[in-house]
Design a protein around this motif. Sequence first.
Motif, PDB file in Angstrom:
ATOM      1  N   ILE A  13       0.851  -1.187   0.000  1.00  0.00           N
ATOM      2  CA  ILE A  13       0.000   0.000   0.000  1.00  0.00           C
ATOM      3  C   ILE A  13       0.893   1.246   0.000  1.00  0.00           C
ATOM      4  O   ILE A  13       1.740   1.415   0.881  1.00  0.00           O
ATOM      5  CB  ILE A  13      -0.947   0.016   1.215  1.00  0.00           C
ATOM      6  CG1 ILE A  13      -1.739  -1.293   1.275  1.00  0.00           C
ATOM      7  CG2 ILE A  13      -1.877   1.217   1.147  1.00  0.00           C
ATOM      8  CD1 ILE A  13      -2.587  -1.576   0.055  1.00  0.00           C
ATOM      9  N   SER A  15      -0.365   4.726  -0.679  1.00  0.00           N
ATOM     10  CA  SER A  15      -0.984   5.978  -0.228  1.00  0.00           C
ATOM     11  C   SER A  15      -2.458   5.723   0.049  1.00  0.00           C
ATOM     12  O   SER A  15      -2.924   4.579  -0.010  1.00  0.00           O
ATOM     13  CB  SER A  15      -0.815   7.073  -1.298  1.00  0.00           C
ATOM     14  OG  SER A  15      -1.411   6.656  -2.529  1.00  0.00           O
ATOM     15  N   THR A  16      -3.198   6.793   0.343  1.00  0.00           N
ATOM     16  CA  THR A  16      -4.632   6.672   0.586  1.00  0.00           C
ATOM     17  C   THR A  16      -5.410   7.450  -0.463  1.00  0.00           C
ATOM     18  O   THR A  16      -4.943   8.467  -0.982  1.00  0.00           O
ATOM     19  CB  THR A  16      -5.025   7.212   1.976  1.00  0.00           C
ATOM     20  OG1 THR A  16      -4.729   8.609   2.037  1.00  0.00           O
ATOM     21  CG2 THR A  16      -4.297   6.470   3.071  1.00  0.00           C
ATOM     22  N   GLY A  22      -6.857   2.346   0.801  1.00  0.00           N
ATOM     23  CA  GLY A  22      -5.448   2.357   0.459  1.00  0.00           C
ATOM     24  C   GLY A  22      -5.269   2.128  -1.033  1.00  0.00           C
ATOM     25  O   GLY A  22      -6.110   1.501  -1.689  1.00  0.00           O
ATOM     26  N   THR A  36      -6.700  -0.525   4.908  1.00  0.00           N
ATOM     27  CA  THR A  36      -5.239  -0.595   4.889  1.00  0.00           C
ATOM     28  C   THR A  36      -4.639   0.767   5.203  1.00  0.00           C
ATOM     29  O   THR A  36      -5.335   1.786   5.209  1.00  0.00           O
ATOM     30  CB  THR A  36      -4.734  -1.070   3.513  1.00  0.00           C
ATOM     31  OG1 THR A  36      -5.217  -0.188   2.491  1.00  0.00           O
ATOM     32  CG2 THR A  36      -5.209  -2.481   3.218  1.00  0.00           C
ATOM     33  N   ALA A  37      -3.325   0.766   5.444  1.00  0.00           N
ATOM     34  CA  ALA A  37      -2.589   1.997   5.729  1.00  0.00           C
ATOM     35  C   ALA A  37      -1.350   2.035   4.843  1.00  0.00           C
ATOM     36  O   ALA A  37      -0.782   0.981   4.512  1.00  0.00           O
ATOM     37  CB  ALA A  37      -2.182   2.046   7.195  1.00  0.00           C
ATOM     38  N   PRO A  38      -0.900   3.225   4.441  1.00  0.00           N
ATOM     39  CA  PRO A  38       0.334   3.315   3.668  1.00  0.00           C
ATOM     40  C   PRO A  38       1.483   2.630   4.395  1.00  0.00           C
ATOM     41  O   PRO A  38       1.707   2.872   5.584  1.00  0.00           O
ATOM     42  CB  PRO A  38       0.551   4.825   3.548  1.00  0.00           C
ATOM     43  CG  PRO A  38      -0.813   5.415   3.633  1.00  0.00           C
ATOM     44  CD  PRO A  38      -1.540   4.545   4.616  1.00  0.00           C
ATOM     45  N   SER A  65       2.124  -1.730   8.448  1.00  0.00           N
ATOM     46  CA  SER A  65       2.791  -0.437   8.306  1.00  0.00           C
ATOM     47  C   SER A  65       3.309   0.047   9.655  1.00  0.00           C
ATOM     48  O   SER A  65       2.684  -0.194  10.694  1.00  0.00           O
ATOM     49  CB  SER A  65       1.804   0.586   7.744  1.00  0.00           C
ATOM     50  OG  SER A  65       2.288   1.900   7.881  1.00  0.00           O
ATOM     51  N   ARG A  68       0.599   1.908  11.552  1.00  0.00           N
ATOM     52  CA  ARG A  68      -0.632   1.216  11.930  1.00  0.00           C
ATOM     53  C   ARG A  68      -0.740   1.096  13.459  1.00  0.00           C
ATOM     54  O   ARG A  68       0.235   0.763  14.129  1.00  0.00           O
ATOM     55  CB  ARG A  68      -0.689  -0.155  11.277  1.00  0.00           C
ATOM     56  CG  ARG A  68      -1.906  -0.990  11.658  1.00  0.00           C
ATOM     57  CD  ARG A  68      -1.922  -2.312  10.929  1.00  0.00           C
ATOM     58  NE  ARG A  68      -2.420  -2.155   9.577  1.00  0.00           N
ATOM     59  CZ  ARG A  68      -3.709  -2.183   9.238  1.00  0.00           C
ATOM     60  NH1 ARG A  68      -4.641  -2.317  10.183  1.00  0.00           N
ATOM     61  NH2 ARG A  68      -4.080  -2.049   7.982  1.00  0.00           N
ATOM     62  N   TRP A  84     -10.927   4.630   9.620  1.00  0.00           N
ATOM     63  CA  TRP A  84      -9.513   4.933   9.825  1.00  0.00           C
ATOM     64  C   TRP A  84      -9.057   4.793  11.271  1.00  0.00           C
ATOM     65  O   TRP A  84      -8.067   5.390  11.663  1.00  0.00           O
ATOM     66  CB  TRP A  84      -9.209   6.357   9.340  1.00  0.00           C
ATOM     67  CG  TRP A  84      -8.861   6.427   7.885  1.00  0.00           C
ATOM     68  CD1 TRP A  84      -8.729   5.398   7.009  1.00  0.00           C
ATOM     69  CD2 TRP A  84      -8.574   7.617   7.140  1.00  0.00           C
ATOM     70  NE1 TRP A  84      -8.390   5.858   5.770  1.00  0.00           N
ATOM     71  CE2 TRP A  84      -8.289   7.224   5.818  1.00  0.00           C
ATOM     72  CE3 TRP A  84      -8.538   8.967   7.462  1.00  0.00           C
ATOM     73  CZ2 TRP A  84      -7.964   8.131   4.811  1.00  0.00           C
ATOM     74  CZ3 TRP A  84      -8.221   9.885   6.465  1.00  0.00           C
ATOM     75  CH2 TRP A  84      -7.939   9.466   5.157  1.00  0.00           C
TER      76      TRP A  84
END
Length: 471
Positions: A13, A15-16, A22, A36-38, A65, A68, A84
């Motif tokens: 991943i 970016s958002t 993600g 998901t998270a970058p 990440s 996270r 989020w």
Amino acid sequence: MSLKKGQVINLEIESTAFKGKGIAKHDGIAVFVPGTAPGDTVEARIVRKKKKFREAKVLEILDPSPIRITPTCSHASTCGGCTWQHIPYEKQLEFKEQHVRDHMERIAGLDPDIVQTIIGCDRSLYYRNKMEYSFGTRRWLSDEEIQADKFVDDSGFAAGLHAPGRYDKILNLRECHLQDPISYRLLDFVRNYCKEHSIPAFDTHEKTGFMRHLVIRTSHHTDDLMVNFVTYKDDADIIQPLANALQENFPEITTIINNINDQPNPTAVGRYENVIYGPGYIVDNIGQHSFKIDANAFFQTNTRQAEKLYSVAKEYADLKSGSKLFDLYCGVGTLTLFMADSVEKAVGIELVDVAIKNAKFNARENSVENTEFVLGDMKDTFNEPFLEKYGRPDCIITDPPRSGMHPDVVQQLSDLAVDTLVYVSCNPSTMARDLKELKNNYHIEQVQPVDMFPQTYHIETVARCTEKVST
């Protein structure tokens, strides 16, 4: 290699995207992955194939990440209320500001540097003054239940929030951290009461049952607390004992309403309502003014942050004594009254009749005499006859719904070219779309993001637009 629906792949991943998903790239194809998270590396399954992108569902987080975090709520990975919670709040703010910049540049064709540093929220949890819970006969199963080898019954009485993308499935909440903790306690009490007394939930397929929604409104500046039952039928023999039980167990309640929605639409607004207990409304403050809020009237969901939002709007309006202000999509008149002390005359326009009634009441209660409120659909009301009656304004504030303004309203604003136009929006993409048209006759000077909805991808923005002077 073309990514096919059902294919399982590993993704990093990067970016958002707007809506909180993600973004990963696979052989040059963008893949959007919720939850998901970058910096995450995930195993995911492709669930939707489009010409220019794919959508995927996380099967496993292979390498989390560095940013996270563990969500506060156990429902965070399945509930659509908080997208989020696994991302630290300071990072949420960074992503939201970047989304606004992207929209202004990509959609509106504006310099992204006009976007100011985002104004964050003091509270990232328990900030909402309104929660709309739903009842249903089918609950959303957890991933563990879905993957179990044995049959799991999803029927019964469920109370909570709709599962993402499903109008017929309810996530049966065990906790919620968006509103004051009493909100979830009320939901849990009503759920248990209904089960114990065999009060059925509304079945969206069969169009039978009784309980549809439970709407809780709390006041930040007063002790007011509203409970609003939205039911399929008008039956006092069911509602009155339930209301009595609530009053006995929750003396904090100041009013109880029953909205009757006997129509097929899924909204929490009834065709009519009955006041069961109390005055039928709550009161809250923004700035120096108090506001009467009925069950179905719009009021900013985050009261504390609304005061910051309105202060930005007032600064951008740069109002002068003796000037005239129009407030489009005025709701219960919060912005109109917030601005009224700086102008000679303020006129609000709103489509919802109960909101106009509230706005007029609020003006009287606050002894504000230089306002007028007009009921009507903006595209039909904000026209030449309206201008002939109320005169040309020096400043216009517009705060439309998420869909943005109707093209006819955008055209009217563009043709009118007032000295100052302040655009308040809860959807930066539709704001950017409208600003693209408005920039022909206005300088778009500044855009200020204000975070009203922590733990979600939603963001409020305020734009200052001034008339282009011909040379």
